[in-house]
Design a protein around this motif. Structure first.
Motif, PDB file in Angstrom:
ATOM      1  N   LEU A  90      -0.058   9.350  12.308  1.00 12.17           N
ATOM      2  CA  LEU A  90       1.141  10.165  12.107  1.00 12.17           C
ATOM      3  C   LEU A  90       2.414   9.567  12.703  1.00 12.17           C
ATOM      4  O   LEU A  90       3.510   9.962  12.319  1.00 12.17           O
ATOM      5  CB  LEU A  90       0.929  11.553  12.729  1.00 12.17           C
ATOM      6  CG  LEU A  90      -0.270  12.349  12.200  1.00 12.17           C
ATOM      7  CD1 LEU A  90      -0.426  13.637  12.980  1.00 12.17           C
ATOM      8  CD2 LEU A  90      -0.101  12.647  10.723  1.00 12.17           C
ATOM      9  N   PRO A  93       3.016   3.867  12.483  1.00 12.67           N
ATOM     10  CA  PRO A  93       3.538   3.073  11.365  1.00 12.67           C
ATOM     11  C   PRO A  93       4.990   3.417  11.038  1.00 12.67           C
ATOM     12  O   PRO A  93       5.794   2.524  10.735  1.00 12.67           O
ATOM     13  CB  PRO A  93       2.622   3.433  10.197  1.00 12.67           C
ATOM     14  CG  PRO A  93       1.559   4.305  10.710  1.00 12.67           C
ATOM     15  CD  PRO A  93       1.855   4.673  12.115  1.00 12.67           C
ATOM     16  N   TYR A  94       5.313   4.697  11.111  1.00 10.51           N
ATOM     17  CA  TYR A  94       6.664   5.126  10.705  1.00 10.51           C
ATOM     18  C   TYR A  94       7.712   4.738  11.745  1.00 10.51           C
ATOM     19  O   TYR A  94       8.824   4.337  11.400  1.00 10.51           O
ATOM     20  CB  TYR A  94       6.667   6.632  10.449  1.00 10.51           C
ATOM     21  CG  TYR A  94       5.550   7.029   9.528  1.00 10.51           C
ATOM     22  CD1 TYR A  94       5.570   6.637   8.184  1.00 10.51           C
ATOM     23  CD2 TYR A  94       4.442   7.706   9.997  1.00 10.51           C
ATOM     24  CE1 TYR A  94       4.522   6.933   7.346  1.00 10.51           C
ATOM     25  CE2 TYR A  94       3.384   8.016   9.159  1.00 10.51           C
ATOM     26  CZ  TYR A  94       3.438   7.625   7.837  1.00 10.51           C
ATOM     27  OH  TYR A  94       2.387   7.908   7.005  1.00 10.51           O
ATOM     28  N   VAL A 274       4.549  -3.111   9.683  1.00  9.14           N
ATOM     29  CA  VAL A 274       3.974  -1.768   9.705  1.00  9.14           C
ATOM     30  C   VAL A 274       2.454  -1.834   9.725  1.00  9.14           C
ATOM     31  O   VAL A 274       1.790  -1.131  10.489  1.00  9.14           O
ATOM     32  CB  VAL A 274       4.460  -0.961   8.484  1.00  9.14           C
ATOM     33  CG1 VAL A 274       3.704   0.352   8.385  1.00  9.14           C
ATOM     34  CG2 VAL A 274       5.953  -0.701   8.599  1.00  9.14           C
ATOM     35  N   ILE A 468       9.554  12.801  10.599  1.00 12.46           N
ATOM     36  CA  ILE A 468       8.955  11.938   9.585  1.00 12.46           C
ATOM     37  C   ILE A 468       8.484  12.737   8.372  1.00 12.46           C
ATOM     38  O   ILE A 468       8.734  12.369   7.230  1.00 12.46           O
ATOM     39  CB  ILE A 468       7.751  11.157  10.183  1.00 12.46           C
ATOM     40  CG1 ILE A 468       8.218  10.234  11.309  1.00 12.46           C
ATOM     41  CG2 ILE A 468       7.039  10.360   9.097  1.00 12.46           C
ATOM     42  CD1 ILE A 468       7.101   9.757  12.214  1.00 12.46           C
ATOM     43  N   ARG A 552       9.166   6.033   5.311  1.00 14.87           N
ATOM     44  CA  ARG A 552       7.861   6.371   4.734  1.00 14.87           C
ATOM     45  C   ARG A 552       7.271   5.205   3.946  1.00 14.87           C
ATOM     46  O   ARG A 552       6.091   5.199   3.598  1.00 14.87           O
ATOM     47  CB  ARG A 552       7.987   7.581   3.811  1.00 14.87           C
ATOM     48  CG  ARG A 552       8.251   8.861   4.579  1.00 14.87           C
ATOM     49  CD  ARG A 552       8.465  10.013   3.633  1.00 14.87           C
ATOM     50  NE  ARG A 552       8.649  11.269   4.363  1.00 14.87           N
ATOM     51  CZ  ARG A 552       8.787  12.439   3.752  1.00 14.87           C
ATOM     52  NH1 ARG A 552       8.749  12.518   2.430  1.00 14.87           N
ATOM     53  NH2 ARG A 552       8.940  13.535   4.459  1.00 14.87           N
ATOM     54  N   ILE A 553       8.084   4.228   3.601  1.00 12.34           N
ATOM     55  CA  ILE A 553       7.632   3.074   2.815  1.00 12.34           C
ATOM     56  C   ILE A 553       7.542   1.866   3.749  1.00 12.34           C
ATOM     57  O   ILE A 553       8.519   1.533   4.416  1.00 12.34           O
ATOM     58  CB  ILE A 553       8.646   2.757   1.689  1.00 12.34           C
ATOM     59  CG1 ILE A 553       8.909   4.012   0.855  1.00 12.34           C
ATOM     60  CG2 ILE A 553       8.174   1.596   0.840  1.00 12.34           C
ATOM     61  CD1 ILE A 553       7.768   4.461   0.013  1.00 12.34           C
ATOM     62  N   PRO A 554       6.368   1.202   3.793  1.00 10.89           N
ATOM     63  CA  PRO A 554       6.200   0.119   4.767  1.00 10.89           C
ATOM     64  C   PRO A 554       7.081  -1.103   4.524  1.00 10.89           C
ATOM     65  O   PRO A 554       7.497  -1.741   5.485  1.00 10.89           O
ATOM     66  CB  PRO A 554       4.728  -0.283   4.618  1.00 10.89           C
ATOM     67  CG  PRO A 554       4.082   0.811   3.868  1.00 10.89           C
ATOM     68  CD  PRO A 554       5.137   1.475   3.061  1.00 10.89           C
TER      69      PRO A 554
ATOM     70  N   TRP B  10       3.593   8.633  -1.427  1.00  6.51           N
ATOM     71  CA  TRP B  10       3.600   9.538  -0.278  1.00  6.51           C
ATOM     72  C   TRP B  10       2.505  10.592  -0.405  1.00  6.51           C
ATOM     73  O   TRP B  10       1.832  10.928   0.560  1.00  6.51           O
ATOM     74  CB  TRP B  10       4.981  10.183  -0.162  1.00  6.51           C
ATOM     75  CG  TRP B  10       5.160  10.973   1.101  1.00  6.51           C
ATOM     76  CD1 TRP B  10       5.394  12.308   1.196  1.00  6.51           C
ATOM     77  CD2 TRP B  10       5.100  10.482   2.453  1.00  6.51           C
ATOM     78  NE1 TRP B  10       5.493  12.682   2.514  1.00  6.51           N
ATOM     79  CE2 TRP B  10       5.318  11.582   3.306  1.00  6.51           C
ATOM     80  CE3 TRP B  10       4.893   9.220   3.013  1.00  6.51           C
ATOM     81  CZ2 TRP B  10       5.330  11.473   4.686  1.00  6.51           C
ATOM     82  CZ3 TRP B  10       4.892   9.109   4.397  1.00  6.51           C
ATOM     83  CH2 TRP B  10       5.121  10.223   5.214  1.00  6.51           C
ATOM     84  N   GLU B  84       3.820  -5.999   2.793  1.00 10.08           N
ATOM     85  CA  GLU B  84       4.763  -7.038   3.217  1.00 10.08           C
ATOM     86  C   GLU B  84       4.132  -8.412   3.106  1.00 10.08           C
ATOM     87  O   GLU B  84       2.983  -8.587   3.401  1.00 10.08           O
ATOM     88  CB  GLU B  84       5.176  -6.784   4.664  1.00 10.08           C
ATOM     89  CG  GLU B  84       5.853  -5.444   4.808  1.00 10.08           C
ATOM     90  CD  GLU B  84       5.677  -4.923   6.220  1.00 10.08           C
ATOM     91  OE1 GLU B  84       6.597  -5.120   7.016  1.00 10.08           O
ATOM     92  OE2 GLU B  84       4.651  -4.309   6.514  1.00 10.08           O
TER      93      GLU B  84
END
Lengths: 563, 84
Positions: A90, A93-94, A274, A468, A552-554, B10, B84
């Motif tokens: 949770l 990563p963000y 990330v 987030i 939210r997007i790596p 998401w 990435e």
């Protein structure tokens, strides 16, 4: 060689190693000082996070606590590991994608508000100072017991070592010394555990030995301990005596608090991508789990050994470790019925022996008659655990001051070089304050550790999660939520731990929830208040909503660190 | 990346989180606390099962959960081309 010589040799070797690493990994810029340049590999970060996380309390204190509390001790085991699942899924990563230096950075930017940022800074400082005082005390304890120096001299030596590598190396120096410290501490923890496991159950893996059969008998170790405990009037070891609701709430508060601790979160800013943040959370928990699954085994071994060694035995025939610890005041024998025999029982009026839970890990190798070098190793491990955590906390404190307060609020035009000097100076001040509290510990240290977790749970965790996962969460909601959460936590703690606001006893706890478990309630309050207030106040500006979309997007985390 | 794709990425992520966190809750709060007395009537070697979950099992599962999450997300990132 005797224990003391061994301890000097091993401690000096490990300290030399830490200082060598610190000189090799000096920080040249604020980015290196705050997040080690963002180039730490996930494996190294996992090791460093594990050392950062496992403090003197985990290393020296936890097995003892479990030993004396049996099943009730599970709250620490589940609480202090389960939080990493939350962290990995949770938060980490963000926050890595967000890509700044500190937790108040995130709160301040996400809620477009310096008020929110300041609340976060105050919380980070409060949590970190509470914690660091305990670490310095741990350093002093180990020094005084094993090297027979004065406890204050011990604290002083610890301060100088930490000062050296935290100030010189910043996050970069800390990271690589923590990697070394993890290796020292886990080796020191496992060696005696394996020895004792073989002695008692014939199984070299403590995790299995704990559930094994006692050597030379047909009964399983845990059944035997349950029997010994009930014979002496204690609760059955595997059942415990806390209420289910309290166990539930304490576990939840520790889990959520763990995930909200700034010195742990900030470690995930140091990896390049990330996906590395996710992976290094996995490594971190793996390395933590090695110690955390061994600790309950040590607890069982130590408890059984202790009862068998002391219960109903002649005081005169106690082994050498007994009198050594008696001198420190951590073991006390009071022959109430003057029969010269030790009665160790649950009944307070008849019990003649008090043992401080903190000594179980340190005394365990001696109780089990292990060789001197193993005992010395445990001392070095305890120092590694305390120093690594202290360094991580000191970094959060210095960053909060130089970055979150000076750079972001007081003097935005400060140069990178000036900020680096400010960071180093605040680290020096922080070490001195921590040392002061280590030498003159406030008597409320134990109570305030629960407060540290409660505060982290009641403030950071909901604010970050909502930041987030709820795009519409705005500054009004977040600030109100944090304030209510913190105040509720403080109120409950002051009322039941410090006897303010009318005080109260165990019977007066709301729904039977102890102050340790109240962090969960305060966290829920924070969530509810935030969600309600945000519905009646304006949405956050477009660019903030866009920021939430990006984290939210790596992809693209690499560039995020640059500004 | 267009909005539709972002939303789908998401949503799948949240789906994984829901499943993994349910397991997280079950092994710790479920087996280790709420159902501990019932599970303690079952024996796993020398352990009572509920006690084992509270002091050993839940921790093993936690470690596994994170590594499963890492694998799932790496795949998902590739699928949506946001790796990435």
């Amino acid at each position: 060689m005797d224990v003391q010589t061994w301890t000097y040799i091993i401690v000096l070797l490990t300290f030399g190693l830490y200082i060598g690493i610190a000189i090799w990994a000096r920080a040249g810029s604020t980015k290196e000082f705050y997040v080690a340049g963002g180039g730490v590999s996930p494996l190294a970060n996992g090791l460093a996070t594990a050392a950062d996380w496992m403090s003197a309390a985990s290393f020296l204190g936890m097995a003892g606590l479990i030993s004396f509390n049996g099943y009730d001790g599970s709250v620490y085991l589940m609480g202090w590991t389960g939080g990493y699942v939350l962290l990995a899924l949770l938060l980490a990563p963000y926050l890595r994608k967000f890509g700044k230096f500190t937790v108040p950075d995130f709160i301040g930017d996400r809620y477009y508000s310096n008020v929110a940022r300041t609340i976060a800074v105050i919380c980070a400082l409060l949590v970190s100072f509470t914690y660091v005082a305990g670490q310095m005390r741990g350093v002093g304890l180990v020094f005084s017991r094993f090297l027979e120096v004065d406890i204050n001299t011990g604290v002083f030596i610890g301060m100088i070592i930490v000062l050296f590598y935290a100030v010189l190396g910043g996050m970069k120096g800390i990271t690589y010394t923590q990697v070394a410290q993890y290796c020292v501490l886990i080796f020191a923890f496992m060696v005696p555990a394996i020895f004792i496991s073989i002695q008692m159950t014939g199984n070299p893996i403590p995790q299995f030995g704990m559930g094994g059969t006692v050597v030379g008998e047909s009964v399983s170790l845990l059944d035997k301990l349950d029997g010994l405990s009930t014979d002496l009037g204690f609760a059955e070891y595997t059942n415990g005596s806390k209420s289910m609701i309290d166990i539930f709430f304490i576990t939840a508060a520790l889990m959520v608090g763990t995930a909200g601790l700034p010195h742990v979160i900030v470690r995930f800013f140091t990896v390049p991508k990330v996906r590395d943040a996710r992976k290094s959370a996995g490594y971190a928990l793996l390395f933590i789990a090695i110690l955390y699954t061994t600790a309950p085994a040590i607890a069982v071994f130590a408890r059984t050994n202790l009862i068998e060694t002391v219960s109903n035995k002649e005081y005169e025939e106690m082994p050498a470790w007994f009198s050594k610890w008696e001198k420190t005041g951590l073991i006390e024998y009071d022959d109430k019925n003057n029969d010269g025999v030790i009665q160790y029982v649950a009944d307070k009026n008849k019990n003649e022996l008090t043992i401080d839970a903190d000594i179980m890990v340190l005394a365990n190798p001696e109780i089990a008659n292990l060789p001197n070098w193993v005992i010395a190793l445990v001392a070095a491990g305890g120092l590694a655990a305390a120093l690594s955590t202290a360094a991580g906390l000191l970094l959060v404190i210095s960053t909060s001051i130089s970055h979150d307060l000076i750079k972001k609020q007081l003097k935005p035009d400060i140069s990178d070089k000036g900020e680096l000097i400010a960071a180093r100076l605040s680290a020096v001040v922080a070490v001195c304050v921590a040392g002061y509290f280590g030498i003159n510990p406030p008597d409320f240290v134990a109570a305030t550790v629960a407060l540290a977790f409660g505060l982290a749970a009641a403030s950071f965790f909901p604010a970050i999660i909502l930041g987030i996962f709820n795009k519409k969460m705005n500054k009004e909601g977040a600030v109100a939520g944090m304030v209510v959460g913190i105040l509720a936590m403080l109120f409950y703690m002051l009322k039941f731990k410090f006897d303010m606001f009318g005080g109260g006893t165990k019977e007066d706890w709301w729904f039977g929830i102890s102050p340790e478990g109240f962090g969960t309630v305060a966290m829920i309050l924070n969530f509810v208040v935030s969600l309600v207030i945000s519905r009646f106040t304006p949405n956050p500006p477009e660019d903030v909503q866009e920021l939430v979309e990006t984290i939210r997007i790596p992809s693209g985390a690499g560039e995020a660190v640059e500004h | 990346m267009d909005i539709e794709k972002r939303k789908k990425y998401w949503k799948e992520n949240l789906g994984y989180l829901a499943i993994l966190l349910t397991i997280w809750f079950l092994v710790s709060f479920g087996f280790g606390i709420l159902l501990v007395d019932q599970l303690n009537t079952i024996k796993l070697g020398g352990f009572k099962l509920g006690f084992w979950f509270a002091q050993q099992g839940s921790i093993y599962v936690f470690v596994l959960l994170i590594f499963i999450y890492v694998r799932l997300m790496n795949k998902l990132d590739k699928k949506y081309n946001v790796n990435e």
